[in-house]
Design a protein around this motif. Structure first.
Motif, PDB file in Angstrom:
ATOM      1  N   SER A 173      -4.812   7.121  -4.162  1.00  0.00           N
ATOM      2  CA  SER A 173      -5.114   6.832  -5.571  1.00  0.00           C
ATOM      3  C   SER A 173      -6.346   7.609  -6.021  1.00  0.00           C
ATOM      4  CB  SER A 173      -5.385   5.333  -5.771  1.00  0.00           C
ATOM      5  OG  SER A 173      -4.338   4.575  -5.245  1.00  0.00           O
ATOM      6  N   LEU A 174      -7.361   7.659  -5.163  1.00  0.00           N
ATOM      7  CA  LEU A 174      -8.577   8.423  -5.503  1.00  0.00           C
ATOM      8  C   LEU A 174      -8.243   9.894  -5.701  1.00  0.00           C
ATOM      9  CD1 LEU A 174     -11.380   7.023  -3.154  1.00  0.00           C
ATOM     10  CD2 LEU A 174     -11.504   7.217  -5.647  1.00  0.00           C
ATOM     11  N   ASP A 175      -7.403  10.439  -4.825  1.00  0.00           N
ATOM     12  CA  ASP A 175      -7.035  11.855  -4.953  1.00  0.00           C
ATOM     13  C   ASP A 175      -6.195  12.090  -6.209  1.00  0.00           C
ATOM     14  OD1 ASP A 175      -8.472  12.663  -2.801  1.00  0.00           O
ATOM     15  OD2 ASP A 175      -6.796  12.789  -1.409  1.00  0.00           O
ATOM     16  N   ALA A 176      -5.374  11.108  -6.571  1.00  0.00           N
ATOM     17  CA  ALA A 176      -4.600  11.247  -7.813  1.00  0.00           C
ATOM     18  C   ALA A 176      -5.565  11.291  -9.003  1.00  0.00           C
ATOM     19  CB  ALA A 176      -3.608  10.088  -7.952  1.00  0.00           C
ATOM     20  N   ILE A 177      -6.561  10.413  -8.999  1.00  0.00           N
ATOM     21  CA  ILE A 177      -7.552  10.418 -10.087  1.00  0.00           C
ATOM     22  C   ILE A 177      -8.244  11.778 -10.139  1.00  0.00           C
ATOM     23  CG2 ILE A 177      -9.772   9.433 -10.842  1.00  0.00           C
ATOM     24  CD1 ILE A 177      -8.795   6.713  -9.776  1.00  0.00           C
ATOM     25  N   GLN A 178      -8.613  12.304  -8.976  1.00  0.00           N
ATOM     26  CA  GLN A 178      -9.319  13.590  -8.926  1.00  0.00           C
ATOM     27  C   GLN A 178      -8.443  14.709  -9.485  1.00  0.00           C
ATOM     28  OE1 GLN A 178     -12.393  13.547  -8.196  1.00  0.00           O
ATOM     29  NE2 GLN A 178     -12.844  15.735  -8.210  1.00  0.00           N
ATOM     30  N   ILE A 179      -7.176  14.705  -9.138  1.00  0.00           N
ATOM     31  CA  ILE A 179      -6.278  15.767  -9.615  1.00  0.00           C
ATOM     32  C   ILE A 179      -6.062  15.649 -11.131  1.00  0.00           C
ATOM     33  CG2 ILE A 179      -3.858  16.566  -9.505  1.00  0.00           C
ATOM     34  CD1 ILE A 179      -3.964  16.140  -6.475  1.00  0.00           C
ATOM     35  N   SER A 219       0.838  -1.211   0.000  1.00  0.00           N
ATOM     36  CA  SER A 219       0.000   0.000   0.000  1.00  0.00           C
ATOM     37  C   SER A 219       0.871   1.259   0.000  1.00  0.00           C
ATOM     38  CB  SER A 219      -0.901   0.028   1.235  1.00  0.00           C
ATOM     39  OG  SER A 219      -1.788  -1.054   1.217  1.00  0.00           O
ATOM     40  N   LEU A 220       1.974   1.223   0.750  1.00  0.00           N
ATOM     41  CA  LEU A 220       2.874   2.385   0.777  1.00  0.00           C
ATOM     42  C   LEU A 220       3.409   2.669  -0.626  1.00  0.00           C
ATOM     43  CD1 LEU A 220       5.117   1.788   3.962  1.00  0.00           C
ATOM     44  CD2 LEU A 220       3.170   3.336   3.749  1.00  0.00           C
ATOM     45  N   GLY A 221       3.827   1.600  -1.308  1.00  0.00           N
ATOM     46  CA  GLY A 221       4.373   1.763  -2.661  1.00  0.00           C
ATOM     47  C   GLY A 221       3.355   2.417  -3.584  1.00  0.00           C
ATOM     48  N   ILE A 222       2.101   1.962  -3.495  1.00  0.00           N
ATOM     49  CA  ILE A 222       1.047   2.548  -4.341  1.00  0.00           C
ATOM     50  C   ILE A 222       0.840   4.019  -3.965  1.00  0.00           C
ATOM     51  CG2 ILE A 222      -1.414   2.463  -4.933  1.00  0.00           C
ATOM     52  CD1 ILE A 222      -1.334  -0.572  -4.402  1.00  0.00           C
ATOM     53  N   GLU A 275       3.276  10.955  -6.283  1.00  0.00           N
ATOM     54  CA  GLU A 275       4.143  11.490  -7.351  1.00  0.00           C
ATOM     55  C   GLU A 275       3.309  12.012  -8.516  1.00  0.00           C
ATOM     56  OE1 GLU A 275       8.212   8.891  -6.653  1.00  0.00           O
ATOM     57  OE2 GLU A 275       6.743   8.208  -8.130  1.00  0.00           O
ATOM     58  N   TRP A 276       2.253  11.256  -8.872  1.00  0.00           N
ATOM     59  CA  TRP A 276       1.384  11.719  -9.954  1.00  0.00           C
ATOM     60  C   TRP A 276       0.615  12.975  -9.569  1.00  0.00           C
ATOM     61  CZ3 TRP A 276       1.569  11.241 -14.888  1.00  0.00           C
ATOM     62  CH2 TRP A 276       2.175  10.109 -15.447  1.00  0.00           C
ATOM     63  N   PRO A 301      -1.629   5.632 -15.219  1.00  0.00           N
ATOM     64  CA  PRO A 301      -1.724   4.431 -14.369  1.00  0.00           C
ATOM     65  C   PRO A 301      -2.519   4.599 -13.083  1.00  0.00           C
ATOM     66  CG  PRO A 301       0.429   5.433 -14.114  1.00  0.00           C
ATOM     67  CD  PRO A 301      -0.286   6.244 -15.159  1.00  0.00           C
ATOM     68  N   VAL A 302      -3.003   5.829 -12.808  1.00  0.00           N
ATOM     69  CA  VAL A 302      -3.610   6.046 -11.482  1.00  0.00           C
ATOM     70  C   VAL A 302      -4.887   5.230 -11.271  1.00  0.00           C
ATOM     71  CG1 VAL A 302      -2.523   8.255 -10.968  1.00  0.00           C
ATOM     72  CG2 VAL A 302      -4.642   8.217 -12.300  1.00  0.00           C
ATOM     73  N   GLU A 303      -5.593   4.925 -12.358  1.00  0.00           N
ATOM     74  CA  GLU A 303      -6.807   4.093 -12.204  1.00  0.00           C
ATOM     75  C   GLU A 303      -6.408   2.678 -11.765  1.00  0.00           C
ATOM     76  OE1 GLU A 303      -7.837   1.418 -14.452  1.00  0.00           O
ATOM     77  OE2 GLU A 303      -5.930   1.602 -15.517  1.00  0.00           O
TER      78      GLU A 303
END
Ligand code: FAD
Length: 388
Positions: free
Chosen positions: A336-342, A255-258, A264-265, A353-355
């Motif tokens: 991951s959800l916040d990366a998708i939102q951004i 989970s940390l790696g993800i 980063e994204w 790859p964020v999805e």
């Protein structure tokens, strides 16, 4: 600065290990990560290369050809792999943490000598099977039976959702040897899969962790020699509970790696993407997401590193490992959800790859004990502890 605290926990050896794995992952895993997900195929060739650099031997003592029984090294390796391919990290975890580690901790000298070198070299792939179609969170209620007959146990039953199930040569198997005794009638076995009476379903079609095969195992009078009993008869539940600790700390590392990659994204994209004439990173609501992910990641990661480093100092890490898994699992999903939102509309496509991060991250709220069960473990202990 971000990440500075973990420098106080890692040794020079850990840092060298991270550098080596990061280079390997960048060269070999990153270019294939989305292909592994799309094709949903376990990358055997990459696994072999992982064996060549020694990382299939994490949590296996050096005397058996492994990398050493150090939990923090396993955390570092899994985190680095998960930054590019969480599914590859999951299969490595099932191999080394679930398959080899119980033998390292509880095996007798003959069992260690026979299996650990093969597992360390990746010549044999490991897995663990406790979950059954009707026994998930309530793992004491398993109904797979191991009946003693002459010089062997005869196994009957089935196991579901087994990571590496279709590729494993060795499965740490939990079955009831004294069904009338409930959890005190469970034994652990080192089960070799190349025997009659053993079969595997086709792999499940999953939303995430694709490329890490998950399947159902069937045991129809499948033999397991008596010398492959792991620990004592009827004492398997203690092994399971103890091994859950390392499983939960190391799955938290995935989970940390993800979360690191998602962060980063969040940063990279928000600096590049312009709206209303400025990079979207200048909007405070975007900065808030980046700040929250950074702060949570820093605290949870530092906790996990400290816990992994001191794993052998504490006799009982049940609550700590549940805490690590709970917080890291939920952080992976949120980051991951916040990366998708951004990333806005692009975040919702397969262009980025964020999805995939989100689909992969969600497993960590479920596998190795759900978030509800982690909360149950923590609250249960705390309620008893403070009961006057
Ligand atoms: C991809 C994948 C890989 C896996 N790999 C392995 C593996 O290698 N080996 C293995 O043995 N297993 C494996 N599992 C199984 C996994 O550990 C179980 O799915 C998990 O423990 C949950 O069990 P369950 O699916 O039966 O859900 P259930 O136990 O049926 O739970 C369903 C829901 O009820 C909730 N619930 C259950 N009990 C309680 C309670 N007391 N209080 C509050 N809520 C509760 C749960 O939190 C969940 O939300 C894997 C699963 C997946 C999806």
């Amino acid at each position: 600065m971000f990440g500075n605290l973990i420098n106080l926990i890692e040794t020079d050896e850990h840092r060298l290990l991270r550098e080596t794995v990061r280079k390997f992952v960048k060269d070999k895993v990153a270019p294939r990560a989305s292909e592994i997900d799309e094709k949903d195929e376990f990358p055997e060739d990459i696994f072999k290369e992982m064996a060549e650099i020694g990382i299939t031997g994490i949590l296996i003592p050096e005397e058996y050809g492994g990398f050493g029984d150090d939990v923090l090294s396993a955390v570092i390796v899994l985190e680095e792999i998960a930054r590019e391919s969480a599914s590859l990290a999951l299969s490595l975890l099932a191999h080394s943490v679930l398959g080899a580690h119980p033998i390292t901790r509880f095996g007798n000298p003959e069992q260690k000598k026979k299996y650990l070198p093969k597992l360390a070299k990746g010549e044999m792939i490991g897995a663990l099977a406790i979950t059954e179609p009707d026994a998930g969170s309530d793992n004491a209620s398993i109904t797979t039976i191991a009946k003693e007959e002459d010089d062997k146990f005869i196994i009957t039953g089935s196991k579901i959702f087994i990571t590496n199930g279709s590729i494993a040569g060795l499965v740490i198997l939990y079955a009831k040897t004294s069904p009338e005794k409930g959890k005190d009638g469970i034994s652990a076995f080192i089960f070799e899969t190349n025997v009659p009476g053993f079969s595997v379903s086709k792999n499940f079609e999953k939303i995430g962790m694709r490329g890490s095969p998950t399947s159902t195992l069937f045991f129809e009078n499948a033999p397991c020699p008596k010398e492959n009993l792991l620990g004592e008869k009827d004492k398997g539940f203690n092994i399971l509970v103890k091994c859950f600790e390392v499983e939960r700390i190391t799955i938290a590392a995935i989970s940390l790696g993800i979360a690191i990659s998602a962060l980063e994204w969040q940063i990279r994209y928000s600096r590049e993407r312009k709206q209303f004439g400025v990079p979207i990173s200048e909007f405070q609501m975007i900065g808030e997401k980046i700040a929250n992910t950074t702060a949570e990641l820093e605290v949870v990661r530092t906790y996990i590193y400290l816990l992994a480093k001191n794993y052998d100092v504490n006799k009982d890490n049940r609550v700590e490992s549940a805490t690590a898994k709970l917080l890291a699992g939920e952080l992976g999903v949120k980051a991951s959800l916040d990366a998708i939102q951004i990333l806005g509309g692009y975040g919702y496509t397969k262009e980025y790859p964020v999805e995939r991060y989100l689909r992969d991250a969600k497993l960590m709220d479920i596998g190795a004990g759900t978030s509800e069960i982690m909360r149950y473990i923590i609250s249960n202990v705390m309620l008893k502890k403070y009961l006057v």
